[in-house]
Design a protein around this motif. Structure first.
Motif, PDB file in Angstrom:
ATOM      1  N   ALA A   5      49.218  -1.310  28.411  1.00 28.29           N
ATOM      2  CA  ALA A   5      48.543  -1.147  29.483  1.00 28.29           C
ATOM      3  C   ALA A   5      47.731  -0.139  29.919  1.00 28.29           C
ATOM      4  N   LEU A   6      46.582   0.569  29.928  1.00 34.07           N
ATOM      5  CA  LEU A   6      46.287   1.824  30.560  1.00 34.07           C
ATOM      6  C   LEU A   6      45.616   1.816  32.149  1.00 34.07           C
ATOM      7  N   SER A   7      45.501   2.113  33.245  1.00 31.24           N
ATOM      8  CA  SER A   7      45.648   2.672  34.201  1.00 31.24           C
ATOM      9  C   SER A   7      43.843   3.569  34.541  1.00 31.24           C
ATOM     10  N   LYS A  11      42.179   6.184  30.904  1.00 36.34           N
ATOM     11  CA  LYS A  11      41.214   5.945  30.531  1.00 36.34           C
ATOM     12  C   LYS A  11      40.072   6.738  30.339  1.00 36.34           C
ATOM     13  N   VAL A  12      39.303   7.325  31.902  1.00 36.07           N
ATOM     14  CA  VAL A  12      39.018   7.861  31.676  1.00 36.07           C
ATOM     15  C   VAL A  12      39.574   9.604  31.409  1.00 36.07           C
ATOM     16  N   TYR A  13      40.364  10.143  31.919  1.00 35.68           N
ATOM     17  CA  TYR A  13      41.347  10.953  31.121  1.00 35.68           C
ATOM     18  C   TYR A  13      41.291  11.178  29.807  1.00 35.68           C
ATOM     19  N   ILE A  14      41.441   9.788  28.525  1.00 33.60           N
ATOM     20  CA  ILE A  14      41.164   9.463  27.383  1.00 33.60           C
ATOM     21  C   ILE A  14      39.951  10.219  26.803  1.00 33.60           C
ATOM     22  N   VAL A  15      39.097   9.046  27.419  1.00 29.60           N
ATOM     23  CA  VAL A  15      37.305   9.619  27.276  1.00 29.60           C
ATOM     24  C   VAL A  15      37.006  11.109  26.945  1.00 29.60           C
ATOM     25  N   HIS A  16      36.601  11.253  28.325  1.00 28.83           N
ATOM     26  CA  HIS A  16      36.678  12.716  28.018  1.00 28.83           C
ATOM     27  C   HIS A  16      36.925  12.988  27.578  1.00 28.83           C
ATOM     28  N   GLY A  17      38.664  14.125  27.113  1.00 28.12           N
ATOM     29  CA  GLY A  17      39.017  14.302  26.343  1.00 28.12           C
ATOM     30  C   GLY A  17      38.355  14.579  24.950  1.00 28.12           C
ATOM     31  N   VAL A  18      38.448  13.060  24.761  1.00 27.91           N
ATOM     32  CA  VAL A  18      37.470  12.875  23.156  1.00 27.91           C
ATOM     33  C   VAL A  18      35.879  13.475  23.009  1.00 27.91           C
ATOM     34  N   ILE A 206      34.839   6.426  20.945  1.00 23.99           N
ATOM     35  CA  ILE A 206      35.020   5.783  22.577  1.00 23.99           C
ATOM     36  C   ILE A 206      34.132   6.534  22.993  1.00 23.99           C
ATOM     37  N   GLY A 207      33.748   6.579  24.395  1.00 21.23           N
ATOM     38  CA  GLY A 207      32.693   7.067  24.675  1.00 21.23           C
ATOM     39  C   GLY A 207      31.142   7.265  23.442  1.00 21.23           C
ATOM     40  N   TYR A 208      30.786   8.323  23.751  1.00 20.98           N
ATOM     41  CA  TYR A 208      30.142   8.845  22.537  1.00 20.98           C
ATOM     42  C   TYR A 208      30.291   9.659  21.561  1.00 20.98           C
ATOM     43  N   ARG A 209      31.615   9.249  21.048  1.00 21.11           N
ATOM     44  CA  ARG A 209      32.325   9.809  19.554  1.00 21.11           C
ATOM     45  C   ARG A 209      33.073   9.137  18.991  1.00 21.11           C
ATOM     46  N   HIS A 210      33.619   9.172  18.084  1.00 21.18           N
ATOM     47  CA  HIS A 210      34.215   8.039  17.235  1.00 21.18           C
ATOM     48  C   HIS A 210      35.486   9.319  16.739  1.00 21.18           C
ATOM     49  N   VAL A 211      35.911   8.806  16.783  1.00 23.18           N
ATOM     50  CA  VAL A 211      37.964   9.273  16.396  1.00 23.18           C
ATOM     51  C   VAL A 211      38.710   8.419  15.024  1.00 23.18           C
ATOM     52  N   VAL A 212      39.074   9.371  14.317  1.00 18.70           N
ATOM     53  CA  VAL A 212      40.264   9.265  13.196  1.00 18.70           C
ATOM     54  C   VAL A 212      41.906   8.422  13.485  1.00 18.70           C
ATOM     55  N   ASP A 213      42.628   7.510  13.612  1.00 17.62           N
ATOM     56  CA  ASP A 213      43.703   7.907  13.475  1.00 17.62           C
ATOM     57  C   ASP A 213      44.282   6.958  15.139  1.00 17.62           C
ATOM     58  N   ALA A 214      43.732   6.676  15.922  1.00 12.84           N
ATOM     59  CA  ALA A 214      43.476   6.639  17.516  1.00 12.84           C
ATOM     60  C   ALA A 214      45.017   5.677  17.027  1.00 12.84           C
ATOM     61  N   THR A 215      45.853   6.466  18.381  1.00 18.78           N
ATOM     62  CA  THR A 215      46.824   6.073  18.928  1.00 18.78           C
ATOM     63  C   THR A 215      46.786   5.082  18.994  1.00 18.78           C
ATOM     64  N   LEU A 216      47.758   4.363  20.064  1.00 20.64           N
ATOM     65  CA  LEU A 216      47.784   3.125  20.988  1.00 20.64           C
ATOM     66  C   LEU A 216      46.886   3.321  22.100  1.00 20.64           C
ATOM     67  N   GLN A 217      47.136   4.542  23.404  1.00 24.15           N
ATOM     68  CA  GLN A 217      46.546   4.887  23.719  1.00 24.15           C
ATOM     69  C   GLN A 217      44.592   4.464  23.824  1.00 24.15           C
TER      70      GLN A 217
END
Length: 291
Positions: A5-7, A11-18, A206-217
């Motif tokens: 569960a994320l607040s 989520k905003v922090y993770i998406v912006h970072g990606v 995630i957002g406009y991009r994609h990542v490999v080996d995603a963590t649970l978060q």
């Protein structure tokens, strides 16, 4: 699947970072976490492997047993998959949760191996229509920390690489009756070629991009993912979309290109580790909890 569960702020922090190619743990979008691979960890199997990818922990055992070829493929052996989602891995696996995921993973593995190029199934045939080797591949999920399918595919490939099948002679008497003789020498065995066995590369949008080996978060921030099975030569053999969100055609094309690029590097690293471990022979130190 395991969930976290994320607040909204997290989520905003993770998406912006990606979007800036900077993930929570400092990786770029196309970087894997450190993968630990150990083979020959379970003594009573034909081959085994344990893979740790972040907090995801997978154990795979392969048992070779003699059986009868399938009617539609009389001159081939075959693989059978069983996936056990241990309730210790995550509370979501208690009751029916683990069974459904286990079936989904097994079906995905069947799709990947349901072709002539992944494993040479004809080499598993002893005598057409009568005897063949069946490889029972048991997958045990010990811990779930994101990117389950990739970790399982790496563990299955490593366990198949470690598999040793006894050499067999078919003797025929004067009356035409066949007798099967297994070699007593533990070193007189067949090793499977895993050159064309694919690995799964999961790409999370995630957002406009994609990542490999995603963590649970990161998985919690993604509405759609693409599972792509890629061979060491960068050939895509199978593809599957998961998640409720949609993917536009351009994104799918970009994700496939990323999977080919990342998959080649993953295979090269895995093969070098497997060959290095094998070259140590019986002298190598066992480091796993089963060592």
């Amino acid at each position: 699947m395991a969930f976290v569960a994320l607040s909204e702020a997290e989520k905003v922090y993770i998406v912006h970072g990606v979007q800036e190619d900077l993930r929570m743990d400092g990786r770029g979008c196309e970087d894997y976490r450190c993968v630990e691979v150990e083979t020959d960890v379970v003594s009573n199997t034909s081959g085994s492997a344990r893979v740790k990818l972040g907090h995801t922990d997978i154990l795979v055992g392969v048992k070779a047993e003699m059986g009868t070829p399938k009617l539609e493929k009389p001159n081939e052996g075959y693989l059978e998959f069983f996936v056990d989602c241990s309730a210790n891995a995550t509370p979501e696996f208690e009751g029916r949760g683990g069974d459904d995921l286990g079936t989904e993973i097994a079906n995905t593995l069947y799709r990947i191996f349901n072709n002539k190029s992944s494993v040479d199934l004809k080499s598993l045939c002893i005598s057409p229509r009568e005897h063949c080797w069946i490889l029972y591949v048991d997958v045990l999920l010990l811990e779930c920390g994101g990117n389950l399918f990739d970790a399982i595919s790496i563990a299955v490939k490593a366990a198949l690489f470690n598999t040793r099948i006894p050499r067999v002679r078919v003797l025929e008497d004067e009356e035409g009756l066949k007798d099967i003789e297994l070699s007593d020498d533990p070193y007189d065995c067949i090793q499977l070629s895993v050159e064309n066995v694919p690995c799964i590369v999961t790409l999370c949008k995630i957002g406009y991009r994609h990542v490999v080996d995603a963590t649970l978060q990161e998985e919690a921030c993604s509405l759609a993912s693409l599972l792509v099975s890629v061979t060491s030569k960068g050939v895509v053999t199978c593809m599957r979309k998961v998640g409720k969100g949609s993917l536009d055609p351009e994104s799918v094309f970009e994700m496939m290109e990323t999977s080919k690029r990342v998959g080649k590097v993953l295979h090269t690293s895995l093969q070098s580790v497997l060959h290095k471990e094998e070259s140590l022979g019986p002298k190598r130190q066992k480091v796993g909890f089963l060592g």
